[in-house]
Design a protein around this motif. Sequence first.
Motif, mmCIF file in Angstrom:
data_model
loop_
_atom_site.group_PDB
_atom_site.id
_atom_site.type_symbol
_atom_site.label_atom_id
_atom_site.label_comp_id
_atom_site.label_asym_id
_atom_site.label_seq_id
_atom_site.Cartn_x
_atom_site.Cartn_y
_atom_site.Cartn_z
ATOM 1 N N HIS A 3 -7.821 2.845 -1.254
ATOM 2 C CA HIS A 3 -6.392 2.705 -0.989
ATOM 3 C C HIS A 3 -5.667 2.423 -2.294
ATOM 4 O O HIS A 3 -6.184 1.718 -3.158
ATOM 5 C CB HIS A 3 -6.126 1.551 -0.016
ATOM 6 C CG HIS A 3 -6.883 1.676 1.267
ATOM 7 N ND1 HIS A 3 -6.613 2.651 2.194
ATOM 8 C CD2 HIS A 3 -7.917 0.956 1.770
ATOM 9 C CE1 HIS A 3 -7.445 2.522 3.215
ATOM 10 N NE2 HIS A 3 -8.250 1.502 2.980
ATOM 11 N N ARG A 4 -4.491 2.966 -2.396
ATOM 12 C CA ARG A 4 -3.676 2.677 -3.578
ATOM 13 C C ARG A 4 -2.528 1.765 -3.162
ATOM 14 O O ARG A 4 -1.982 1.901 -2.067
ATOM 15 C CB ARG A 4 -3.135 3.968 -4.176
ATOM 16 C CG ARG A 4 -2.372 3.753 -5.469
ATOM 17 C CD ARG A 4 -2.531 4.901 -6.444
ATOM 18 N NE ARG A 4 -3.928 5.174 -6.739
ATOM 19 C CZ ARG A 4 -4.355 6.284 -7.339
ATOM 20 N NH1 ARG A 4 -3.480 7.208 -7.716
ATOM 21 N NH2 ARG A 4 -5.631 6.495 -7.575
ATOM 22 N N LYS A 9 -13.149 5.109 1.607
ATOM 23 C CA LYS A 9 -11.783 5.471 1.224
ATOM 24 C C LYS A 9 -11.236 4.465 0.226
ATOM 25 O O LYS A 9 -11.503 3.267 0.336
ATOM 26 C CB LYS A 9 -10.879 5.500 2.464
ATOM 27 C CG LYS A 9 -9.461 5.955 2.159
ATOM 28 C CD LYS A 9 -8.731 6.281 3.469
ATOM 29 C CE LYS A 9 -7.256 6.514 3.334
ATOM 30 N NZ LYS A 9 -6.709 7.262 2.272
ATOM 31 N N THR A 60 0.847 -1.197 0.000
ATOM 32 C CA THR A 60 0.000 0.000 0.000
ATOM 33 C C THR A 60 0.880 1.242 0.000
ATOM 34 O O THR A 60 1.975 1.253 0.564
ATOM 35 C CB THR A 60 -0.889 0.027 1.258
ATOM 36 O OG1 THR A 60 -0.080 -0.299 2.384
ATOM 37 C CG2 THR A 60 -2.015 -0.966 1.131
ATOM 38 N N GLU A 61 0.370 2.297 -0.640
ATOM 39 C CA GLU A 61 1.141 3.536 -0.657
ATOM 40 C C GLU A 61 1.357 4.043 0.754
ATOM 41 O O GLU A 61 2.429 4.496 1.104
ATOM 42 C CB GLU A 61 0.417 4.584 -1.510
ATOM 43 C CG GLU A 61 0.724 4.383 -2.984
ATOM 44 C CD GLU A 61 0.317 5.550 -3.841
ATOM 45 O OE1 GLU A 61 -0.449 6.425 -3.359
ATOM 46 O OE2 GLU A 61 0.747 5.579 -5.001
ATOM 47 N N ASP A 62 0.294 3.939 1.541
ATOM 48 C CA ASP A 62 0.440 4.274 2.953
ATOM 49 C C ASP A 62 0.871 3.018 3.688
ATOM 50 O O ASP A 62 0.084 2.070 3.812
ATOM 51 C CB ASP A 62 -0.897 4.784 3.500
ATOM 52 C CG ASP A 62 -0.851 4.948 5.015
ATOM 53 O OD1 ASP A 62 0.236 4.754 5.603
ATOM 54 O OD2 ASP A 62 -1.911 5.241 5.599
ATOM 55 N N PRO A 63 2.107 2.956 4.141
ATOM 56 C CA PRO A 63 2.611 1.710 4.733
ATOM 57 C C PRO A 63 1.845 1.289 5.982
ATOM 58 O O PRO A 63 1.930 0.142 6.410
ATOM 59 C CB PRO A 63 4.070 2.025 5.063
ATOM 60 C CG PRO A 63 4.163 3.517 5.100
ATOM 61 C CD PRO A 63 3.112 4.049 4.170
ATOM 62 N N ASN A 64 1.079 2.218 6.549
ATOM 63 C CA ASN A 64 0.354 1.877 7.776
ATOM 64 C C ASN A 64 -1.008 1.238 7.497
ATOM 65 O O ASN A 64 -1.667 0.763 8.407
ATOM 66 C CB ASN A 64 0.161 3.116 8.644
ATOM 67 C CG ASN A 64 1.484 3.566 9.230
ATOM 68 O OD1 ASN A 64 2.280 2.730 9.675
ATOM 69 N ND2 ASN A 64 1.749 4.865 9.179
ATOM 70 N N THR A 65 -1.425 1.275 6.243
ATOM 71 C CA THR A 65 -2.729 0.705 5.918
ATOM 72 C C THR A 65 -2.609 -0.801 5.739
ATOM 73 O O THR A 65 -1.872 -1.268 4.867
ATOM 74 C CB THR A 65 -3.267 1.310 4.606
ATOM 75 O OG1 THR A 65 -3.404 2.712 4.793
ATOM 76 C CG2 THR A 65 -4.605 0.694 4.225
ATOM 77 N N ARG A 91 5.914 -2.544 8.060
ATOM 78 C CA ARG A 91 4.878 -1.936 7.232
ATOM 79 C C ARG A 91 3.856 -3.037 6.886
ATOM 80 O O ARG A 91 4.060 -4.201 7.236
ATOM 81 C CB ARG A 91 5.467 -1.343 5.944
ATOM 82 C CG ARG A 91 6.184 -2.372 5.033
ATOM 83 C CD ARG A 91 6.123 -1.936 3.567
ATOM 84 N NE ARG A 91 4.739 -1.851 3.154
ATOM 85 C CZ ARG A 91 4.224 -0.895 2.381
ATOM 86 N NH1 ARG A 91 5.001 0.044 1.902
ATOM 87 N NH2 ARG A 91 2.959 -0.887 2.063
ATOM 88 N N SER A 92 2.815 -2.654 6.190
ATOM 89 C CA SER A 92 1.825 -3.662 5.796
ATOM 90 C C SER A 92 2.277 -4.362 4.521
ATOM 91 O O SER A 92 3.035 -3.807 3.721
ATOM 92 C CB SER A 92 0.487 -2.988 5.545
ATOM 93 O OG SER A 92 0.576 -2.188 4.387
ATOM 94 N N TRP A 98 0.069 -6.857 8.948
ATOM 95 C CA TRP A 98 1.130 -5.950 9.377
ATOM 96 C C TRP A 98 2.378 -6.788 9.520
ATOM 97 O O TRP A 98 2.374 -7.813 10.205
ATOM 98 C CB TRP A 98 0.775 -5.278 10.702
ATOM 99 C CG TRP A 98 1.910 -4.412 11.168
ATOM 100 C CD1 TRP A 98 2.829 -4.720 12.127
ATOM 101 C CD2 TRP A 98 2.267 -3.138 10.661
ATOM 102 N NE1 TRP A 98 3.736 -3.723 12.261
ATOM 103 C CE2 TRP A 98 3.424 -2.718 11.365
ATOM 104 C CE3 TRP A 98 1.736 -2.295 9.672
ATOM 105 C CZ2 TRP A 98 4.047 -1.501 11.117
ATOM 106 C CZ3 TRP A 98 2.357 -1.085 9.444
ATOM 107 C CH2 TRP A 98 3.505 -0.685 10.159
#
Lengths: 1000, 105, 170, 417
Positions: free
Chosen positions: A981-982, A979, A914-919, A954-955, A948
């Motif tokens: 996610h990318r 939302k 995911t672009e957001d590593p926390n997602t 990161r995810s 995770w």
Amino acid sequence: MNNWRVKGKGRINTNKTVSFTFDGTAYKGYEGDTVASALLANGVHLMGRSFKYHRPRGPVTAGSEEPNALIGTSRAGQGQFEPNTKATTQEIYQGLITTSQNKWPSLNFDIGEINDRLYRLFAAGFYYKTFMWPKSFWDKLYEPVIRATAGLGKAPSHDDPDTYASRYLHTDLLIVGAGPAGLAAALTAMKSGADVVLVDENPELGGSLLFENATTLNDQACDEWLAKAVAELAAAPNVRVLTRATAIGYYHENMVGVAEKLTDHLTRVPDGAPRERMWRIRAKEVILAQGAIERPLVFGNNDRPGVLMASAAQTYLNRFGVKVGDCAAVVTTHDSAWFAAFDLADAGVKIPVIVDLRQDASQDLQRGAAERGIAVRLGHTVATVKGRKRASGITICEVNAGSQSDAVSSIACDTVLMSGGWTPSLHLFSHTKGSLIWDEENEVFLPGEKTERCHIAGAGRGLWGQQQAFDDGKHAALEALSALGQSATPNAVNVRGDRTGTGVVMEELPGAGGGSAPRAFVDFQNDVCAKDIRLAVREGMRSIEHVKRFTTTGMATDQGKLSNMNGLKIAAKQLECPVPAVGLTTFRPPYTPTTFGSFAGYHKGELFEVTRKTNIDSWAEENAAVFESVSLWRRARYFPKVGEDMDAAVLRECRQTRASVGMFDASTLGKIEVVGPDAAEFMNRIYTNPWSKLAPGRCRYGLMLGEDGFIRDDGVIGRISQDRFHVTTTTGGAARVLTMMEHFLQTEWPELDVWLTSTTEQWSTIALNGPNARKVLEPFVTDADLSAEAFPHMALKECLVAGFEARVFRVSFTGELGFEVNVPAEHGRALWELLHEEGQKHGLCVYGTEAMHVMRAEKGYIIVGQETDGTVTPADAGLTWAIGKKKPDFVGKRSLSRPDMLQADRKQLIGLLTEDPNTVLEEGAQIVEVGDTAIPAKMLGHVTSSYWSSALNRSIALALVEGGHHRDGGAVDIPMPGKTHRANVTGTVFYDPEGERLNM
Amino acid sequence: MLLIRCPYCAETLPELEFEYSGEAHIARPQNPSDEPDDQWKDYLFIRSNVRGEHAEQWRHTHGCGRYFNALRNTVSDKFITTYPMGETRPDINCAGEEKNEQLAR
Amino acid sequence: MNNNTSLESLPATGRFSLRCKEQNIAVLSRALGLALPTKISLQVAANGRTALMLGPDEWVLSCECDDRPAIKEALAKVCESAPHSLTDISSRERSIRVKGREAAALLNTSCPRNLAELPSGRGVRTIFDSVQVILTREETDQYRLDIWCSFFPHVHALLSAANAEFKSGV
Amino acid sequence: MSRFSALSLLRGAISGHKNVEPQWPNSELKSEYDVVIIGAGGHGLGAAYYLAKEHGVTNTAVIDKGWLGGGNTGRNTTIIRSNYLYDESARLYDHAVDLWDGLSQELNYNVMFSQRGVMMLAHNVHDVQSFKRHIHSNRLNGVDNVWLSPEQAKAKCPPLNISSTARYPVMGAAFQQRAGTARHDAVAWGYARAAAARGVDIVQNCPVVRISRGADGAVNGVETARGFVKAKKVAVSAAGGTSVIMDTAGVRLPLESYPLQALVSEPVKPVCPGVVMSNTVHAYISQSDKGELVIGSGTDQYVSYSQRGGLPLIEHTLAAICEVFPSFRRMRMLRKWGGVVDVTPDRSPILGKTPVGGLYLNCGWGTGGFKATPGSAHVFAHTIAKDEPHPINAPFTLSRFETGRLIDEAAAAAVAH
Ligand SMILES: Cc1cc2nc3c(=O)[nH]c(=O)nc-3n(C[C@H](O)[C@H](O)[C@H](O)COP(=O)(O)OP(=O)(O)OC[C@H]3O[C@@H](n4cnc5c(N)ncnc54)[C@H](O)[C@@H]3O)c2cc1C
Ligand SMILES: NC(=O)c1ccc[n+]([C@@H]2O[C@H](COP(=O)([O-])OP(=O)(O)OC[C@H]3O[C@@H](n4cnc5c(N)ncnc54)[C@H](O)[C@@H]3O)[C@@H](O)[C@H]2O)c1
Ligand SMILES: Cc1cc2nc3c(=O)[nH]c(=O)nc-3n(C[C@H](O)[C@H](O)[C@H](O)COP(=O)(O)O)c2cc1C
Ligand SMILES: [Zn+2]
């Protein structure tokens, strides 16, 4: 109390008083009473309300065919509420609580009775024609109202505290029904070497002898003979008698289900006693001696409380010592009601009239009536019954060429006895798909061609009268015995005073027709009237099945026991079609409604289904594991420390394993020992991989396809010796894989010298993973060298571990240095504890399936069933490397070259970051092209695994995506509610892509 | 619950010990790779699904473990015979005109 | 009804699954010192070893736990001449003995077989509830069930429930 | 044909229903039709109706060997839902749900389509993953399906046991509100009446024994128990008898027919508001408007046309029901019955053209085709009229078994009904 008891009559125990309540009022009866007989003895006829019109109803029968007198029952202080129980079969016991149903606010005053006034609106099938406007009213108004008014009793609201039992029983001869026919059969078979089972739904044997007991049998009073017969049967070593036992269904190959009630008549239930027991009786021969059911007559207001079957009145009198009224008018088309009238008259009931629709009756009958001062009206019919909550009189008139004459006279009475003749009980026979033949003369269906080894005897064959029934039962037994290669010398039963009758069969009585005449009921419970059936036919329902479904006749809880024949006659007449051409609807099990509990038997709670546990499971339980169920196994999912939730525990378990060493119970993995000179050849054919060159002492990842080319299973397989493989399978796949292997081996390749043995439970399997894994294991191994050189990755050794004979695999499902130690199952926990203790020196942690899932995902290892779903090929999963290219064939190979298996747009396994590593994506989330999120969206695939990753901080996710293998480096969108996610497409190996950690 | 005679155990036993395994006498092609797509489809999926006498495989799973074949009438559910794996379908003639009769239920 | 049925969990023994084709039975019998029975359900015992025939090419061998190496060795010697599979399954299963006048009825609470057709001294693989078991009739009123370990508690619990039911007398 | 309405009902009530007319005439078989549909189940009757209404084809006969609606249409547990995983299935079943909604008005026959919701219980981690996958896929397909916590599930169905110590604890549920049930008989009758009103002949008790093909290989009629009937097109919608009749046209199918059982309890006051399905413990339940609990069981393991089925399955089903609803243990089974379902290898239907000209096939709905009735009938009519599939049924070809593009809802761990 009990003003309607008749001294000197009945088989109940008048020395033992029993109290119970009905709608809050306490009543007294005697041991042996049913709720109905006890209430009748107290002068209570009104016991319920009908389904649709909420008409007041009382019992119309004295047996299991009762449609009206349905009540709720419960046990004082203990609940155990049960709806829709027949008051006519429920025996009373001290503390029994009963309540009436389908009424509000009370049985006596029921608002729902308004429906009875509006009956014309509620004609058959009315709901199909209305409630459609406005459309939105259906869900919001009409249907909720309809639902609230439907139903009879209330469902129980508490968990059932009772237990239920079941049993298989094999016998030579099963006899269903213990009337004269069944008794004669049993008494005959008793004298042979055959094993006999006799079942009857009643609490005592005798059938119709319990009420038709004026005869003399072999010069003994009927009751006396019966008592002796019962005692003889009880003493016979080869006869098993089951009472309160209903044969509910006749299944394939002479298996009869018999539901036996064990405690519902007892005041004190013995400890450990189940409430009911389902017998599955497999008999070599079956005799069905179910008797016959008396048929109601269809005339105006024939459903009023106080209108009963003649034989029911006789039963209440002779079996329960209860007179159903003081003054009982009789309406009949059959002789048997005359006898009932005589019995009642002799017991002091006034019989103001016998109305017989026939123009003639035998001299004997007429004499009998005259002797008792009973007025007789031959060639007459009943127009209607007066009274609402209790019959108060009838109007009668002459039958005049089938139409109603003007001269109507009224006769006062408080009870009406009716008989429209008898219907042989062929329900069980019909379950076997045996054919029914219409007997023109007696207007009954009789058994025709049989499909099972059964014999019908007695009234079930249209034989009326005790002598015939006794003779027929004996004959059936001899027939059955001879089929069994047995014989017996039977004793004859000679009947004196037999009251055999004849009669005619009517549809609706002639007095009942016409538009304004009161309704004449065919199906009492479901409120189906004669005119409803005619209306259905006029609406085009020409098949009796349509008539049934359109009017609901025969669909009530008595399943048409009283109504089917009358309904059929009326329909046939309206159709102008002979009865046999119209035919009956199908009889289906159960014969009488049967509790879910008795079908479920022992399968309750813990015993519902097996829970398989490994030898190490107890340690996990003691150490606060949280479990999950995987097929039948329960597995430790994670081991939370105080204050940890799943995420925290899993994070710790992963971290510690990668940092030092973790230990995992892998015992549930399926294991199969493949042995024989052709073992490698067999493996070559079953698995995609090549096996011939795998050296003993080495192992290999194996991939198994179905013949359709899709991935079915995988696992690490070790070659123990030239002719012996140790195969592992997925936990859930173990049985399936073995079955598939056996199938191919036995049906396609019987020439191979190879044999398969399940060894899943032979071994406990402990996985040690992590850089310190060797250090934990080494101290326990003295006869083998575990060093990286002597024991490389994908090798196996047979050695002693802590003194236990072990098979140690050097494999890893986490990407760390790993060992899987197999020891004989019973030593699993001992070894586990030793390793655990040793491991403490290195900070060993125990991990569960969840951490295992995370760590293998970090390495891109698939889980069959998670990354695959039965539609994934090896190429899709990126496992082409596991296919033996040179092999000419293996299971599933051919399918892989079918056109659609080669398409570029297939869903293929990829990694996602995911672009957001926390997602952390949700597993099962769907994937679309970037920006293509409008609904309906074109979905490219879905997220199969997502975690995770502590190792990457990161995810990570794995996904099956259309054309995925060509998307590396691209991006996709995962639209979630609220939302999108990318994520970027990557390879599937997130951690240690070079595999260096495996070789530490 | 059916009763099934296992030709290996030579006993007639409750269905619960057995597993049904589909139509019988569908041999796996000798060289699957040589099969054209449509014939491979036939092998994989096409079944005669007979209304009447049906040749089928069963396994005495919870007994001797053997697969065997059976002839059974799918309308009455009655077994006509069972025979060991590898034997050809016994030539037991059932009444003619069966198709029409079958269709008439 | 007077209930006197007992349930007894039995100590571990040695067990092997032995498989071979018909033509090799004689050789294996000789190696084992025991004539492998050739009819399904028959059981033959000799020298502390017992063989029960479960299928046309399948036997279960029972022995003392420490007799196992000897058996392995004996059969390994004839491996070439008489291909077979010998697999140790001693740890796979546990046994329970059901004994008493009503033993058969107790078993028939969950076993659909007609136990009258299983003579004393014989054994078969069958099903008990949903669990595959080997059922041996040791004596007229004495049966033994061999059960895979993870299914053992379920079978035991079912038998105990049935036993309580029998005790209640209904 | 007169319209049903509250008013007509009232008029009938006042007149004692004097002027009722048959809902469909007792048609005689003519010697020639444009279209013969074999099988008067919901699918066949519906196809006849849509052929007439949307394509102007009215010279149609629907021929059944028994009474109309007497096949699986008349014996199913009536569960309707469209929360299928794959796009192809979701589109097909959702098309049906769209048509269900408004079908009563369309047919002027109350089919009692009741959107009380269908709840599918998840009992283990795998179920949860699988249902979430369905939910996400459904959402993006515009099909409603949401996740419920155990407590939310219980709020929707109070007798549900959500104890965490249960052998199969409820870990949540997928819930489709637009899903529900309909009155099965009314569906057959409503279509029959509406089709008959447009001139379709409904011929009952007339087995079709052979599909006839002309010299060009295309169909030219059917042989029936009452003689030969010429037909330009023949459509087979003969669930439970498909293989047998298609064999007469020389088309062999990837079908097997299994007995599937269902049962009802005695009627009780409302206790179970919507439909509850549990694939893992094998139990399906709803309560009809009449009050019975309607419970679906499984298929027996063997091929059979006997409409019977064995006792062990029923025992298992009721044990499962009692686990999920422990208070129902004292409820009683009133009646159980069987149907014959045609099952394909991928558990998805075959709906479209066949290799034979003029012969169309609708089959393989297995245990779950009632819910599809209006949708399937609608696109089948299109296929018959246009001699080419509607986009919605285009993927459900017979040829997919050859090329390998299966629509494997079963493999994808979807549930059956
Ligand atoms: C017990 C049970 C429960 C089910 N539960 C559900 C459920 O909850 N939800 C759901 O969606 N589906 C369910 N189904 C499946 C569903 O009932 C069927 O898929 C659906 O009703 C099929 O409809 P149909 O019109 O195709 O077939 P049917 O209604 O079976 O009609 C086929 C007709 O073809 C006739 N026919 C056959 N051969 C011939 C011939 N040679 N000549 C003339 N006529 C012939 C038959 O007599 C029959 O009337 C269930 C099925 C069963 C048996
Ligand atoms: N007077 C007449 O004209 C006339 C007409 C019909 C019958 N009868 C009388 O009926 C008797 C016929 O004797 P019979 O032995 O055939 O019948 P029966 O009615 O005496 O006995 C049948 C018994 O079977 C039981 N039974 C029915 N279905 C059962 C089931 N599924 N499970 C368990 N029990 C079940 C019934 O409860 C009953 O106890 C004769 O005595 C005859 O006089 C007389
Ligand atoms: C949804 C549904 C509800 C039913 N409700 C009842 C019922 O209340 N009473 C009843 O006797 N049968 C009921 N049945 C079963 C039918 O009577 C019948 O058994 C079924 O349609 C199969 O037909 P058959 O038994 O004639 O073969 C119901 C069937 C269905 C499909
Ligand atoms: Zn066998």
